[in-house]
Design a protein around this motif. Structure first.
Motif, PDB file in Angstrom:
ATOM      1  N   ASP A 103       0.848  -1.190   0.000  1.00  0.00           N
ATOM      2  CA  ASP A 103       0.000   0.000   0.000  1.00  0.00           C
ATOM      3  C   ASP A 103       0.884   1.240   0.000  1.00  0.00           C
ATOM      4  OD1 ASP A 103       0.883   0.285   2.672  1.00  0.00           O
ATOM      5  OD2 ASP A 103      -0.934  -0.592   3.490  1.00  0.00           O
ATOM      6  N   ASN A 104       0.285   2.400   0.239  1.00  0.00           N
ATOM      7  CA  ASN A 104       1.067   3.628   0.197  1.00  0.00           C
ATOM      8  C   ASN A 104       1.951   3.813   1.424  1.00  0.00           C
ATOM      9  OD1 ASN A 104      -1.072   4.127   1.885  1.00  0.00           O
ATOM     10  ND2 ASN A 104      -1.477   6.171   1.133  1.00  0.00           N
ATOM     11  N   HIS A 105       1.842   2.931   2.421  1.00  0.00           N
ATOM     12  CA  HIS A 105       2.720   2.984   3.596  1.00  0.00           C
ATOM     13  C   HIS A 105       3.909   2.030   3.446  1.00  0.00           C
ATOM     14  CE1 HIS A 105       0.370   5.517   6.352  1.00  0.00           C
ATOM     15  NE2 HIS A 105      -0.656   5.083   5.654  1.00  0.00           N
ATOM     16  N   THR A 106       3.621   0.849   2.925  1.00  0.00           N
ATOM     17  CA  THR A 106       4.649  -0.182   2.801  1.00  0.00           C
ATOM     18  C   THR A 106       4.515  -0.815   1.424  1.00  0.00           C
ATOM     19  OG1 THR A 106       4.524  -0.588   5.170  1.00  0.00           O
ATOM     20  CG2 THR A 106       5.560  -2.297   3.840  1.00  0.00           C
ATOM     21  N   ARG A 107       5.589  -0.842   0.686  1.00  0.00           N
ATOM     22  CA  ARG A 107       5.563  -1.264  -0.717  1.00  0.00           C
ATOM     23  C   ARG A 107       5.669  -2.777  -0.912  1.00  0.00           C
ATOM     24  NH1 ARG A 107       3.432   3.010  -2.484  1.00  0.00           N
ATOM     25  NH2 ARG A 107       4.618   4.914  -2.413  1.00  0.00           N
ATOM     26  N   GLU A 108       5.486  -3.524   0.149  1.00  0.00           N
ATOM     27  CA  GLU A 108       5.536  -4.982   0.049  1.00  0.00           C
ATOM     28  C   GLU A 108       4.449  -5.570   0.945  1.00  0.00           C
ATOM     29  OE1 GLU A 108       8.961  -6.515   2.819  1.00  0.00           O
ATOM     30  OE2 GLU A 108       9.585  -4.615   1.922  1.00  0.00           O
ATOM     31  N   PRO A 109       4.103  -6.824   0.746  1.00  0.00           N
ATOM     32  CA  PRO A 109       3.124  -7.445   1.640  1.00  0.00           C
ATOM     33  C   PRO A 109       3.602  -7.339   3.093  1.00  0.00           C
ATOM     34  CG  PRO A 109       3.506  -8.842  -0.261  1.00  0.00           C
ATOM     35  CD  PRO A 109       4.550  -7.750  -0.304  1.00  0.00           C
ATOM     36  N   HIS A 110       2.643  -7.142   4.001  1.00  0.00           N
ATOM     37  CA  HIS A 110       2.955  -6.959   5.418  1.00  0.00           C
ATOM     38  C   HIS A 110       1.730  -7.351   6.237  1.00  0.00           C
ATOM     39  CE1 HIS A 110       1.289  -3.205   3.808  1.00  0.00           C
ATOM     40  NE2 HIS A 110       0.841  -2.932   5.019  1.00  0.00           N
ATOM     41  N   ARG A 111       1.765  -7.098   7.512  1.00  0.00           N
ATOM     42  CA  ARG A 111       0.614  -7.417   8.382  1.00  0.00           C
ATOM     43  C   ARG A 111       0.157  -6.166   9.100  1.00  0.00           C
ATOM     44  NH1 ARG A 111       2.732 -12.884  10.065  1.00  0.00           N
ATOM     45  NH2 ARG A 111       1.768 -14.198   8.486  1.00  0.00           N
ATOM     46  N   HIS A 112      -1.150  -6.053   9.253  1.00  0.00           N
ATOM     47  CA  HIS A 112      -1.736  -4.995  10.061  1.00  0.00           C
ATOM     48  C   HIS A 112      -2.181  -5.593  11.391  1.00  0.00           C
ATOM     49  CE1 HIS A 112      -2.961  -2.241   6.456  1.00  0.00           C
ATOM     50  NE2 HIS A 112      -1.662  -2.207   6.722  1.00  0.00           N
ATOM     51  N   ILE A 113      -1.832  -4.923  12.462  1.00  0.00           N
ATOM     52  CA  ILE A 113      -2.371  -5.247  13.780  1.00  0.00           C
ATOM     53  C   ILE A 113      -3.467  -4.205  14.008  1.00  0.00           C
ATOM     54  CG2 ILE A 113      -1.879  -5.616  16.223  1.00  0.00           C
ATOM     55  CD1 ILE A 113      -0.237  -7.393  14.234  1.00  0.00           C
ATOM     56  N   ASP A 114      -4.721  -4.614  13.758  1.00  0.00           N
ATOM     57  CA  ASP A 114      -5.829  -3.660  13.765  1.00  0.00           C
ATOM     58  C   ASP A 114      -6.533  -3.635  15.108  1.00  0.00           C
ATOM     59  OD1 ASP A 114      -7.418  -1.697  12.539  1.00  0.00           O
ATOM     60  OD2 ASP A 114      -8.961  -3.172  12.025  1.00  0.00           O
ATOM     61  N   HIS A 115      -6.644  -2.444  15.658  1.00  0.00           N
ATOM     62  CA  HIS A 115      -7.370  -2.185  16.900  1.00  0.00           C
ATOM     63  C   HIS A 115      -8.776  -1.768  16.475  1.00  0.00           C
ATOM     64  CE1 HIS A 115      -3.125  -1.781  17.754  1.00  0.00           C
ATOM     65  NE2 HIS A 115      -3.398  -2.057  19.020  1.00  0.00           N
ATOM     66  N   VAL A 116      -9.752  -2.638  16.687  1.00  0.00           N
ATOM     67  CA  VAL A 116     -11.101  -2.436  16.175  1.00  0.00           C
ATOM     68  C   VAL A 116     -11.989  -1.857  17.278  1.00  0.00           C
ATOM     69  CG1 VAL A 116     -13.075  -3.534  15.061  1.00  0.00           C
ATOM     70  CG2 VAL A 116     -10.762  -4.434  14.660  1.00  0.00           C
ATOM     71  N   PHE A 117     -12.543  -0.678  17.000  1.00  0.00           N
ATOM     72  CA  PHE A 117     -13.392   0.022  17.955  1.00  0.00           C
ATOM     73  C   PHE A 117     -14.833   0.031  17.490  1.00  0.00           C
ATOM     74  CE2 PHE A 117      -9.164   1.602  18.676  1.00  0.00           C
ATOM     75  CZ  PHE A 117      -9.092   1.761  20.042  1.00  0.00           C
ATOM     76  N   VAL A 118     -15.723   0.337  18.421  1.00  0.00           N
ATOM     77  CA  VAL A 118     -17.134   0.578  18.132  1.00  0.00           C
ATOM     78  C   VAL A 118     -17.394   2.023  18.536  1.00  0.00           C
ATOM     79  CG1 VAL A 118     -19.513  -0.041  18.725  1.00  0.00           C
ATOM     80  CG2 VAL A 118     -17.779  -1.833  18.471  1.00  0.00           C
ATOM     81  N   ALA A 119     -18.117   2.735  17.691  1.00  0.00           N
ATOM     82  CA  ALA A 119     -18.380   4.147  17.947  1.00  0.00           C
ATOM     83  C   ALA A 119     -19.803   4.482  17.530  1.00  0.00           C
ATOM     84  CB  ALA A 119     -17.383   5.010  17.174  1.00  0.00           C
TER      85      ALA A 119
END
Length: 164
Positions: free
Chosen positions: A95-111
């Motif tokens: 993506d536009n942050h990292t030009r190679e495959p990687h992993r996201h550690i997603d903090h999922v909230f409810v709002a």
């Protein structure tokens, strides 16, 4: 494997007719409906990033609802940020942050939002889904569909209150 911290938020609103809806954004690169979210910046925590991403992507001001967590011990000297509902690790393509495959550690909230007016300033297309629409919508990411099913069930049984 490169790992990056991200934050996302499932945004809810109960309309005057009593119908609860969730706002999702169309992700043009992934071509899916997803909760608003993105990378956590160096100067913010996960909860701050979730609120910022909701504002940037939908134009709405979100109020985060604390996720399930243990209470801090009496007398604990530090402030706890709003806890996410889930923390998940997922593969991410370049993506536009990292030009190679990687992993996201997603903090999922409810709002929730108190006013569901026009989505002025939104950088993505925003659509409000009822529970039924979310269960049937084409182009809705399957992981998001599963999370929404659980959240709508909690709203139905009263264990999650999204009305202001």
């Amino acid at each position: 494997m490169i790992k990056e911290s991200t934050a996302s938020a499932f945004l809810f609103h109960v309309d005057g007719d009593g119908v609860c809806r969730t706002a999702l954004v169309w992700h043009p690169r992934l071509e899916e409906w997803l909760p608003a979210g993105g990378h956590i910046e160096a100067d913010e925590g996960a909860a701050e990033a979730a609120v910022r991403e909701v504002r940037e992507e939908t134009g709405f001001d979100a109020e985060l609802l604390p996720g399930p967590s243990l209470a801090l011990p009496a007398g604990f000297p530090h402030t706890a940020p709003v806890a996410p509902w889930w923390v998940v690790e997922m593969d991410a393509c370049a993506d536009n942050h990292t030009r190679e495959p990687h992993r996201h550690i997603d903090h999922v909230f409810v709002a929730r939002v108190h006013e569901r007016g026009a989505d002025e300033g939104a950088v993505h297309e925003v659509r409000w889904f009822t529970e039924q629409e979310a269960s049937e919508a084409e182009g809705l990411a399957e992981d998001s569909r599963l999370q929404l099913k659980a959240l709508f069930a909690m709203i139905s049984d009263g264990s999650l209150t999204v009305a202001a």
